[in-house]
Design a protein around this motif. Structure first.
Motif, PDB file in Angstrom:
ATOM      1  N   SER A  30       0.805  -1.219   0.000  1.00 48.23           N
ATOM      2  CA  SER A  30       0.000   0.000   0.000  1.00 48.23           C
ATOM      3  C   SER A  30       0.838   1.269   0.000  1.00 48.23           C
ATOM      4  O   SER A  30       0.296   2.375  -0.092  1.00 48.23           O
ATOM      5  CB  SER A  30      -0.934   0.016   1.219  1.00 48.23           C
ATOM      6  OG  SER A  30      -0.192   0.010   2.424  1.00 48.23           O
ATOM      7  N   SER A  51       3.021   2.196  -2.308  1.00 49.47           N
ATOM      8  CA  SER A  51       3.153   2.723  -3.664  1.00 49.47           C
ATOM      9  C   SER A  51       2.559   1.718  -4.639  1.00 49.47           C
ATOM     10  O   SER A  51       2.610   0.501  -4.393  1.00 49.47           O
ATOM     11  CB  SER A  51       4.626   2.965  -4.006  1.00 49.47           C
ATOM     12  OG  SER A  51       4.811   3.176  -5.394  1.00 49.47           O
ATOM     13  N   SER A  52       2.033   2.218  -5.754  1.00 53.97           N
ATOM     14  CA  SER A  52       1.530   1.312  -6.792  1.00 53.97           C
ATOM     15  C   SER A  52       2.662   0.468  -7.360  1.00 53.97           C
ATOM     16  O   SER A  52       2.433  -0.632  -7.862  1.00 53.97           O
ATOM     17  CB  SER A  52       0.840   2.107  -7.906  1.00 53.97           C
ATOM     18  OG  SER A  52       1.745   3.038  -8.494  1.00 53.97           O
ATOM     19  N   ASP A  53       3.896   0.985  -7.273  1.00 57.01           N
ATOM     20  CA  ASP A  53       5.057   0.226  -7.747  1.00 57.01           C
ATOM     21  C   ASP A  53       5.311  -1.006  -6.881  1.00 57.01           C
ATOM     22  O   ASP A  53       6.013  -1.923  -7.296  1.00 57.01           O
ATOM     23  CB  ASP A  53       6.315   1.105  -7.740  1.00 57.01           C
ATOM     24  CG  ASP A  53       6.259   2.213  -8.775  1.00 57.01           C
ATOM     25  OD1 ASP A  53       5.517   2.062  -9.768  1.00 57.01           O
ATOM     26  OD2 ASP A  53       6.959   3.229  -8.596  1.00 57.01           O
ATOM     27  N   SER A  76       2.930  -3.014  -5.626  1.00 56.89           N
ATOM     28  CA  SER A  76       1.690  -3.793  -5.550  1.00 56.89           C
ATOM     29  C   SER A  76       1.942  -5.297  -5.451  1.00 56.89           C
ATOM     30  O   SER A  76       1.174  -6.021  -4.805  1.00 56.89           O
ATOM     31  CB  SER A  76       0.796  -3.489  -6.755  1.00 56.89           C
ATOM     32  OG  SER A  76       1.445  -3.827  -7.972  1.00 56.89           O
ATOM     33  N   GLN A 124       0.043  -8.463  -3.738  1.00 55.38           N
ATOM     34  CA  GLN A 124      -0.795  -9.161  -4.701  1.00 55.38           C
ATOM     35  C   GLN A 124      -0.078 -10.302  -5.432  1.00 55.38           C
ATOM     36  O   GLN A 124      -0.734 -11.105  -6.101  1.00 55.38           O
ATOM     37  CB  GLN A 124      -1.328  -8.166  -5.740  1.00 55.38           C
ATOM     38  CG  GLN A 124      -2.180  -7.064  -5.149  1.00 55.38           C
ATOM     39  CD  GLN A 124      -2.608  -6.032  -6.178  1.00 55.38           C
ATOM     40  OE1 GLN A 124      -2.533  -6.267  -7.384  1.00 55.38           O
ATOM     41  NE2 GLN A 124      -3.065  -4.879  -5.710  1.00 55.38           N
TER      42      GLN A 124
END
Length: 276
Positions: A40, A42-44, A46, A50
């Motif tokens: 959470s 950074s989108s980098d 993920s 996930q």
């Protein structure tokens, strides 16, 4: 070394080890930026939450699969200049050039750096170890392979003895939020790291630090080595209290296949075939 090769090695170093990459997002191991929060931050990052092939993992010996097709993974390291680094999160040793090769399935992977984690990130049958050393290698096509060496307390580690004074110096230097502490260590003898392993575990996983990139080949040496408690303390001394324990917790297996190379098993099978 070509300029292009040197460029890729430097990029890989930043990807693997810099705690100040990704717009200065600094991750941690506890609290608000701890390992359970990486995805959470950074989108980098993920994949940290996930991803389905994340590392480290617990290696259960009862569920490993002996693979007769696995070969010895020879490591032929060379003497080259290195720099000891405290990036605020880990203690690293970065080589100015590739420090020799690991060979897997006929492909060469150049060793570019190493990093220590305490306690160990990987566990064996649920057992954690005081220290894990990860030797980072990269092939010409940018595939990453990591050789992990687990340590228990005991006699002195010969490799660490060579940089003991540099570690003490590093502990006196300050690492700020904007700058790493770096100490040139010159040429280091790598013979202690090349010791042949008669057994290793192999699986496909990820980086154990953000961005948790997957597609990493892991080799966990079966032989647990030794270092003294004092040596382990010297590796943690340069780090702040929040980062002296810098191991990511084990991740879900998610059906991951852990292969076993066992030289003794191979020898017994060969002898049995000859007797029949």
């Amino acid at each position: 070394m070509s300029r292009m090769k040197a460029f890729f090695l430097e990029i890989s170093f930043l990807l693997l080890t810099s705690s100040y990459a990704h717009d200065s997002i600094k991750y941690g191991y506890q609290g608000g930026n701890g390992a359970d929060k990486w995805g959470s931050l950074s989108s980098d990052f993920s994949l940290c939450s996930q991803g389905k092939q994340q590392s480290p993992i617990n290696i259960s010996k009862n569920t490993t699969i002996y693979d007769p097709n696995l070969k010895q993974a020879p490591r032929d390291y060379v003497l080259t200049n290195a720099t000891l680094i405290n990036n605020g999160i880990h203690i690293l040793l970065k080589y100015d050039q590739g420090a020799g090769n690991l060979v897997l399935d006929g492909k060469k992977y150049a060793m570019t750096q190493m990093v220590w984690h305490s306690p160990s990130e990987h566990t064996i049958d649920g057992q954690s170890f005081p220290v894990e050393l990860q030797l980072i290698h990269e092939s010409d096509d940018n595939h990453i392979a990591v050789v992990a060496i687990l340590y228990q307390f005991g006699s002195h580690d010969a490799f660490l003895l060579q940089i003991q004074d540099k570690l003490e110096q590093l502990a006196k230097d300050k690492c700020t939020d904007n700058q790493e502490a770096r100490i040139p260590v010159g040429v280091i003898q790598t013979r202690a790291l090349e010791r042949r392993s008669r057994k290793y575990f192999c699986y496909n996983g990820s980086l154990t630090t953000p961005p948790c990139t997957e597609g990493v080949t892991w080799i966990i040496l079966g032989k647990v080595r030794e270092m003294t408690k004092e040596q382990a303390s010297s590796l943690a001394a340069p780090l702040s209290a929040d980062y002296k324990n810098n191991a990511r917790p084990v991740q879900p297996i998610n059906g991951c296949t852990i292969q076993l190379y066992d030289e003794l098993h191979n020898a017994k099978k060969t002898a049995s075939n000859k007797s029949n």
